[in-house]
Design an enzyme around this catalytic site. Structure first.
Site, PDB file in Angstrom:
ATOM      1  N   ASP A  67       4.864 -22.885-107.174  1.00 31.00           N
ATOM      2  CA  ASP A  67       3.667 -23.712-107.248  1.00 31.00           C
ATOM      3  C   ASP A  67       2.948 -23.423-108.555  1.00 31.00           C
ATOM      4  OD1 ASP A  67       2.619 -21.224-106.578  1.00 31.00           O
ATOM      5  OD2 ASP A  67       1.331 -21.961-104.984  1.00 31.00           O
ATOM      6  N   TYR A  69       0.360 -22.273-111.526  1.00 27.63           N
ATOM      7  CA  TYR A  69      -0.513 -21.124-111.733  1.00 27.63           C
ATOM      8  C   TYR A  69      -1.899 -21.467-111.186  1.00 27.63           C
ATOM      9  CZ  TYR A  69       3.058 -19.553-115.093  1.00 27.63           C
ATOM     10  OH  TYR A  69       4.226 -19.158-115.707  1.00 27.63           O
ATOM     11  N   PHE A  80       6.359 -22.678-114.877  1.00 28.84           N
ATOM     12  CA  PHE A  80       6.415 -21.497-115.738  1.00 28.84           C
ATOM     13  C   PHE A  80       5.667 -21.647-117.058  1.00 28.84           C
ATOM     14  CE2 PHE A  80      10.208 -21.091-113.029  1.00 28.84           C
ATOM     15  CZ  PHE A  80       9.987 -19.840-112.480  1.00 28.84           C
ATOM     16  N   HIS A 193      14.214 -13.721-109.556  1.00 30.33           N
ATOM     17  CA  HIS A 193      13.065 -14.336-110.219  1.00 30.33           C
ATOM     18  C   HIS A 193      12.654 -13.513-111.438  1.00 30.33           C
ATOM     19  CE1 HIS A 193       8.943 -15.931-110.644  1.00 30.33           C
ATOM     20  NE2 HIS A 193       9.372 -16.976-109.946  1.00 30.33           N
TER      21      HIS A 193
END
Length: 226
Positions: A67, A69, A80, A193
């Site tokens: 989701d 930031y 990202f 991740h």
């Protein structure tokens, strides 16, 4: 969520899911949240940036995030990524570290990944909005069906593409797409991740950027200027 809000290249693929009651409720719920005074990120006009910057027929690579930031000024519609002038979040710092290790490329001074998106890298989050300071707060509100449909639309195309799945959340999302479960004509790159909590468990050294480019080049789709 109205069909008219979706960029033209994605409307045929997303139209059926946008017609569902769940998707219609999503739009009304977001308006109600904002009307109540809650701060929602990213701001209106940026929430569909991933689809706007990367038309469906231009997609070469998909990078899935969870989701947006949830800090002030960070989210601008690309997974990202942060706008220029905003401090790079830890996961993006690690992405840039792997980029250097993989392709020996010095990372840019900013965290804006729009130059990837314009080359066909779909930087798509699972949910496209979040409440300020509340990570995951818009999960389960209806975005997932829309973003699942976007991923499925890319996977259903016969042209080979690359799906970069960082972490269990992205991998679980992709597992719901039949063409990715069997991998079809696509390259599916899975690794932990890039978060500082997991990057040392196999994200570093996974070489996603060179692997993606080698696959694209081998299938006549050029390469990404990472």
């Amino acid at each position: 969520m109205a069909d008219s809000e979706i960029p033209e290249s994605w409307r045929a693929a997303l139209g059926p899911v946008l017609a569902t009651p769940e998707s219609r409720r999503l739009g009304g719920w977001l308006r109600a949240e904002e009307d109540s005074g809650k701060q929602i990120y990213p701001p209106r006009g940026q929430r569909l940036a991933a689809l706007e910057l990367t038309p469906l027929d231009a997609v070469r690579v998909v990078i899935l995030g969870q989701d947006p930031y949830h800090g002030p000024g960070q989210a601008h519609g690309l997974s990202f990524s942060v706008p220029e002038g905003v401090r790079q979040p830890p996961s993006l710092v690690n992405i840039y570290k792997e980029l250097r290790g993989d392709l020996d490329l010095a990372p840019p001074a900013h965290g804006n990944l729009a130059h990837w998106a314009r080359q066909g890298v779909l930087l798509l989050n699972n949910a496209l909005t979040v409440e300020a300071g509340q990570a995951g707060s818009h999960a389960g509100r209806g975005w997932e069906a829309i973003t699942d449909a976007a991923v499925a639309a890319v996977a259903a195309r016969e042209v080979p593409s690359v799906f970069i799945l960082w972490g269990s959340h992205a991998q679980n999302k992709a597992a719901r797409i039949p063409e990715l479960a069997g991998e079809g004509p696509h390259l599916v790159i899975r690794s932990p991740h890039p978060s500082p909590l997991s990057a040392h468990r196999g994200f570093f050294g996974s070489k996603p950027f060179s692997r993606a480019n080698a696959f694209l080049a081998a299938h006549g789709r050029g390469t990404i200027d990472w």
